[in-house]
Design an enzyme around this catalytic site. Structure first.
Site, PDB file in Angstrom:
ATOM      1  N   ASP A 115     -70.821   7.926  11.969  1.00 54.62           N
ATOM      2  CA  ASP A 115     -71.171   6.515  12.125  1.00 54.62           C
ATOM      3  C   ASP A 115     -70.680   5.822  10.851  1.00 54.62           C
ATOM      4  O   ASP A 115     -71.305   5.966   9.799  1.00 54.62           O
ATOM      5  CB  ASP A 115     -72.685   6.357  12.290  1.00 54.62           C
ATOM      6  CG  ASP A 115     -73.092   4.910  12.537  1.00 54.62           C
ATOM      7  OD1 ASP A 115     -72.200   4.061  12.759  1.00 54.62           O
ATOM      8  OD2 ASP A 115     -74.305   4.618  12.503  1.00 54.62           O
ATOM      9  N   THR A 223     -81.280   1.101  14.430  1.00 57.32           N
ATOM     10  CA  THR A 223     -80.840   1.362  15.805  1.00 57.32           C
ATOM     11  C   THR A 223     -79.503   2.091  15.850  1.00 57.32           C
ATOM     12  O   THR A 223     -79.293   2.961  16.694  1.00 57.32           O
ATOM     13  CB  THR A 223     -80.730   0.047  16.602  1.00 57.32           C
ATOM     14  OG1 THR A 223     -79.936  -0.884  15.865  1.00 57.32           O
ATOM     15  CG2 THR A 223     -82.095  -0.552  16.849  1.00 57.32           C
ATOM     16  N   ASP A 225     -78.357   4.194  13.653  1.00 58.61           N
ATOM     17  CA  ASP A 225     -78.621   5.588  13.252  1.00 58.61           C
ATOM     18  C   ASP A 225     -79.204   6.376  14.422  1.00 58.61           C
ATOM     19  O   ASP A 225     -78.837   7.531  14.657  1.00 58.61           O
ATOM     20  CB  ASP A 225     -79.598   5.616  12.064  1.00 58.61           C
ATOM     21  CG  ASP A 225     -79.170   4.698  10.934  1.00 58.61           C
ATOM     22  OD1 ASP A 225     -77.959   4.616  10.663  1.00 58.61           O
ATOM     23  OD2 ASP A 225     -80.044   4.048  10.324  1.00 58.61           O
TER      24      ASP A 225
END
Length: 297
Positions: A115, A223, A225
């Site tokens: 991410d 959110t 994560d």
């Protein structure tokens, strides 16, 4: 570790003492879904940065090196997955790249889910020096990447004004070596929904999926994560079925956010809006599918 044991994730991202972002947002859901989770905290703060006071420590690349070497010396460096989230320094991210390469020599089947937390809503909140590292070093190593719309624009130098623009940007990320790209949220939906866009390209096989995410009248922290952790879990559990994984990820996320909103009783403070993860245990383990993904041909 034998390959037939529970999947093991090494998660490298932020940690808060109170609340749910970073590793605090990712660990519990992964454990519920059957994963052993080893956490390295890139930062350790008292709470997330939305509060009036933020105190704590930042891990250096030397600290990361020490931890990685200890795991290696004790034979504890066999992982099925690596998950990375918020990283605040270029040198630390460079060391993460070395760690990915090492872990893939220990387990060539390791899945690296990245991410690339850099910013949102047109604003970067990490040093700009991290961007070329993500572009040139991380993308070729990542198996799954979960950027938001702004992060995709940074990574590809493509301004996304339409769904066609998004697919073009995704193709650029594929060309840099990342086989699975999931735009966790874009503003390409409607007034009622965000649009997530996902693409899987392995050899000559490709799969494209979109899913509408209902908008809720509040802003939440952690959110992204949670999204990355849930996607990692479901891609593993469904043998990389993109459509099903996305539906389960988004459905669990919606359940958590709705419960958080309901429990806040109209209060919009950082404390009241902390994700209600523990209370959403059953929604994480067995999500009720509330949104369906659409295959794109």
């Amino acid at each position: 570790m034998a390959e037939n044991q529970s999947p093991r994730v090494l998660s490298v991202q932020s940690h808060v003492v109170s609340g749910y972002v970073g590793n605090k947002s990712a660990t519990f859901p992964l454990q519920l879904l059957g994963f052993e989770v080893d956490a390295i905290n890139s930062v350790q703060f008292c709470n997330h940065t939305g509060y009036k006071a933020v105190t704590g420590q930042v891990l250096t690349e030397k600290d990361l090196d020490d931890l990685a070497k200890g795991l290696e010396e004790n034979g504890l460096d066999f992982y099925s997955h690596l998950l990375t989230g918020y990283i605040g320094a270029e040198s630390f991210l460079q060391r993460v790249c070395s760690l990915v390469k090492h872990l893939k020599t220990v387990n060539p089947k390791l899945t690296y889910v990245c991410d690339p937390v850099m910013g949102d809503n047109g604003k970067m909140y990490v040093p700009k020096e991290l961007l070329p590292v993500y572009k040139n070093s991380v993308l070729p190593l990542a198996d799954i990447i979960t950027p938001n719309q702004f992060e995709v624009e940074l990574l590809t130098d493509i301004k996304i004004n339409s769904v066609d623009d998004a697919w073009k940007a995704i193709d650029v990320l594929h060309s840099k070596g990342c086989p699975i790209v999931v735009l966790s949220s874009t503003e390409l939906g409607t007034e009622q929904s965000l649009l997530a866009i996902a693409s899987k390209k392995v050899g000559s096989n490709s799969e494209k999926v979109t899913i509408k995410i209902p908008k809720l009248p509040a802003s939440f922290t952690g959110t992204g994560d949670l999204f990355a952790a849930l996607l990692l879990a479901w891609m593993h559990k469904t043998n990389s079925q993109l459509k099903v994984s996305l539906e389960r990820t988004v459905s669990s996320l919606q359940a958590v956010l709705k419960r958080t909103l309901e429990d806040s009783k109209g209060e919009r403070t950082s404390k009241a809006m902390e994700l209600k993860l523990i209370q959403s245990k059953s929604d994480i383990e067995s999500p009720k599918i509330v949104v369906s993904a659409e295959s794109v041909f």
